[in-house]
Design a protein around this motif. Structure first.
Motif, PDB file in Angstrom:
ATOM      1  N   TRP A 223      44.143 -95.989 -31.209  1.00  0.00           N
ATOM      2  CA  TRP A 223      44.636 -96.594 -32.420  1.00  0.00           C
ATOM      3  C   TRP A 223      45.864 -95.772 -33.217  1.00  0.00           C
ATOM      4  CZ3 TRP A 223      45.102-101.473 -32.432  1.00  0.00           C
ATOM      5  CH2 TRP A 223      44.041-102.298 -32.014  1.00  0.00           C
ATOM      6  N   THR A 224      45.435 -94.303 -33.461  1.00  0.00           N
ATOM      7  CA  THR A 224      46.264 -93.433 -34.299  1.00  0.00           C
ATOM      8  C   THR A 224      47.436 -93.157 -33.299  1.00  0.00           C
ATOM      9  OG1 THR A 224      44.108 -92.685 -35.396  1.00  0.00           O
ATOM     10  CG2 THR A 224      46.056 -91.212 -35.223  1.00  0.00           C
TER      11      THR A 224
ATOM     12  N   ASP B 123      39.256 -93.320 -35.582  1.00  0.00           N
ATOM     13  CA  ASP B 123      40.465 -93.635 -34.997  1.00  0.00           C
ATOM     14  C   ASP B 123      41.019 -94.821 -35.916  1.00  0.00           C
ATOM     15  OD1 ASP B 123      42.605 -93.984 -33.263  1.00  0.00           O
ATOM     16  OD2 ASP B 123      41.376 -95.257 -32.248  1.00  0.00           O
ATOM     17  N   LYS B 124      40.020 -95.914 -35.798  1.00  0.00           N
ATOM     18  CA  LYS B 124      40.642 -97.026 -36.624  1.00  0.00           C
ATOM     19  C   LYS B 124      40.856 -96.989 -38.135  1.00  0.00           C
ATOM     20  CE  LYS B 124      38.712-100.075 -33.151  1.00  0.00           C
ATOM     21  NZ  LYS B 124      37.798-101.392 -32.968  1.00  0.00           N
TER      22      LYS B 124
ATOM     23  N   ALA C 208      44.389 -97.619 -39.770  1.00  0.00           N
ATOM     24  CA  ALA C 208      44.711 -98.635 -40.735  1.00  0.00           C
ATOM     25  C   ALA C 208      45.465 -97.839 -42.028  1.00  0.00           C
ATOM     26  CB  ALA C 208      43.324 -99.088 -41.217  1.00  0.00           C
TER      27      ALA C 208
END
Length: 129
Positions: free
Chosen positions: A5-6, A74-75, A79
């Motif tokens: 995600w990053t 990561d999330k 975000a």
């Protein structure tokens, strides 16, 4: 450790950066400001400042983003990075229209970068205990 995600958020931020680079080049042509000149009409100067200020902000943002991803998740990093990106888009669009319309986007992106750094430090402190 996968930081998918990053990684995607990083690609999106770099895409945004490419867009503002294009805007500077286009403004140079539109307002006939030949390199290496950095002075011109206010419309050109606003485009140039969006680029310069974004580069300045990236110095804090990218290390904070990746430290947050590694130490806090990561999330969460992606975000909060997305909030930073939205703030930078708001900053750019506002500034392109009128310099007085840049503040909200600036504050959102600055607070998001600080939150990334704080989350990273919080995650790191758990390891150091």
């Amino acid at each position: 450790m996968q930081l998918l995600w990053t990684s995607w958020l990083t690609v999106a931020v770099l895409g945004f950066y490419i867009w503002i680079i294009y805007k500077v080049g286009h403004a140079r042509t539109q307002f006939q400001v030949k390199a290496p000149a950095t002075d011109g009409p206010p419309e050109f100067l606003r485009v140039l400042r969006v680029h310069a200020n974004t580069v300045e902000q990236m110095v804090l943002f990218f290390p904070a983003l990746w430290l947050c991803a590694i130490w806090a998740g990561d999330k969460l990093a992606a975000a909060m990075g997305l909030v930073w990106l939205v703030g930078r888009c708001m900053y750019a669009i506002g500034y392109y229209a009128d310099a007085s319309k840049r503040s909200k986007g600036f504050m959102i992106s600055t607070l998001a970068a600080m939150a990334l750094l704080l989350a990273a430090m919080t995650g790191m402190s758990g390891v150091l205990k």
